[in-house]
Design an enzyme around this catalytic site. Sequence first.
Site, short mmCIF file in Angstrom:
data_model
loop_
_atom_site.label_atom_id
_atom_site.label_comp_id
_atom_site.label_asym_id
_atom_site.label_seq_id
_atom_site.Cartn_x
_atom_site.Cartn_y
_atom_site.Cartn_z
N TYR A 52 0.84 -1.21 0.00
CA TYR A 52 0.00 0.00 0.00
C TYR A 52 0.87 1.26 0.00
O TYR A 52 0.56 2.25 -0.65
CB TYR A 52 -0.93 0.03 1.21
CG TYR A 52 -1.91 -1.12 1.24
CD1 TYR A 52 -2.80 -1.31 0.18
CD2 TYR A 52 -1.95 -2.02 2.30
CE1 TYR A 52 -3.70 -2.38 0.19
CE2 TYR A 52 -2.85 -3.08 2.31
CZ TYR A 52 -3.72 -3.25 1.26
OH TYR A 52 -4.59 -4.29 1.26
N GLU A 96 -9.89 -10.33 9.02
CA GLU A 96 -9.34 -10.67 7.70
C GLU A 96 -10.35 -11.22 6.71
O GLU A 96 -10.14 -11.11 5.50
CB GLU A 96 -8.26 -11.74 7.85
CG GLU A 96 -7.11 -11.31 8.67
CD GLU A 96 -5.99 -12.30 8.53
OE1 GLU A 96 -4.85 -11.85 8.43
OE2 GLU A 96 -6.26 -13.52 8.52
FE LIG Z 1 -3.89 -12.03 6.98
FE LIG Z 2 -2.87 -8.98 5.26
#
Ligand SMILES: [Fe+2]
Ligand SMILES: [Fe+2]
Lengths: 319, 119
Positions: free
Chosen positions: A102, A155
């Site tokens: 990122y 996640e």
């Molecule tokens: Fe992860």
């Molecule tokens: Fe990740």
Amino acid sequence: MSKSATNWSEAGDGFTQAFYVQQQAQLWFSEEIPIASDAADWRALSPAERQCYTRVSAGLNAMDTLQGEVGMPLLAAGEEDHQRKATLAMFAFMENVHARSYSMANKTFLSASEERDAFEWIEAQPHLQRKITAFRRLYEEGDALTRMMASCLLETALFYSGFFYPLYLAGQGKMSHMGEVFTLICADEALHGTYVGLLFQERFAALPEDEQAEVRARFEALAREFYENECGYTDEVYAALGLASEVKKFVRYNFNICCDNLGLERLFPDEEVNPLVLNGIRTTGGTTHDFFSIKGAGGYSKIAVTPLTDAAVREAWDA
Amino acid sequence: MILLYDSLTGNTRRFAEQLAARLGLPAAPLAAYAGGDALLLTYTFGRGEVPASTRQFLAQFAPQVRGVVASGSYHWGQNFGRAGRVIAAEWGIPLVAIINKSGSQADLERVQQWIVGQN
Ligand SMILES: [Fe+2]
Ligand SMILES: [Fe+2]
Ligand SMILES: Cc1cc2nc3c(=O)[nH]c(=O)nc-3n(C[C@H](O)[C@H](O)[C@H](O)COP(=O)(O)O)c2cc1C
């Protein structure tokens, strides 16, 4: 502290090796993807589109940083088994690769002042801050089961408000190299969520029924609270593009996958996901079948890693 | 018809059990197979692969398998549920459905109709 060494010729729990091997096969670095080739696409986006892209990336960066610094290392510390520790440590390593990618994107597409603005925005965005503070606390103060629940929720559900936009653009052939980065991250997170979910299921199954009911209720309350938080976040980030309701649908879809990973009842009714998002995943990668050469589709330069053969994966799986 | 499942993390098992409850048919793991017509339910692993345990089963019992359902997850893009396509191609077994994780109500409906159509 353990004084013994990791023995990979032992089958261990029968599944951890397969996850380790899979993460190894999926290994990637942001330098391998020529994201600068998306520069023309980036310039063609409207200011509102660029802002949305920048903000979702900044939010994801903050959460991957938490996952790499706190979540995965604490999960690894909570396991006794060497193979499990090694697998979770490799996941932690990948979280940092994600966070770095990122940053690389920021460097490629943003001016120094835009980049500073993005980081300042993270610090001022209430839903994001609430999420980071709450999950940090769950990791630092929770027991092993709570940490697994939190990690899985983060996640496999809470990342998806952010994943929507890059995949949605990639599904339209825009920002395709960045789309590839996001697809690689998605495949990693899917693997992490499945593994951590399996560890959760193992502990959960060992609990007496009344404690299971308590954990189930706790999960549901946490999931509902942070679904609401995600909706608030989505309204702020996507309103200008008119995409908020599509994003929320995608988030609910992934909340259900999180429930599947944990082996708990799904929370939301079935819904169809925006086909452009699925197209983004299909066209920019995810071909684990040929994971190494698909990266070449965009001029990918491979770091020297020996691709695993099907036989090697099968062998690890047989173990 | 027996619903025979191979499942690592529980999704395929849950789908098979829901189907069994709807149809009043038995559902069992591969190891419990004792002969007769079967619908095989399995998942996708590795890089779009058929799990080794399912391969071993098919090597012995493929002729008794009437159809296959394969679970996967959409995150793997082109390899989503690929095990189902591989089994159909390698063993000539009809592919009944590819489902995402533990599947949807529409998936249950579709597979139920296929089973009913077999009789
Ligand atoms: Fe992860
Ligand atoms: Fe990740
Ligand atoms: C190591 C690993 C590799 C996977 N590879 C694929 C894949 O290539 N394609 C796919 O559709 N799903 C893949 N999956 C997802 C599983 O097929 C999916 O989670 C499935 O629902 C698992 O079924 P089960 O819960 O019955 O074990 C993979 C999962 C793991 C853990």
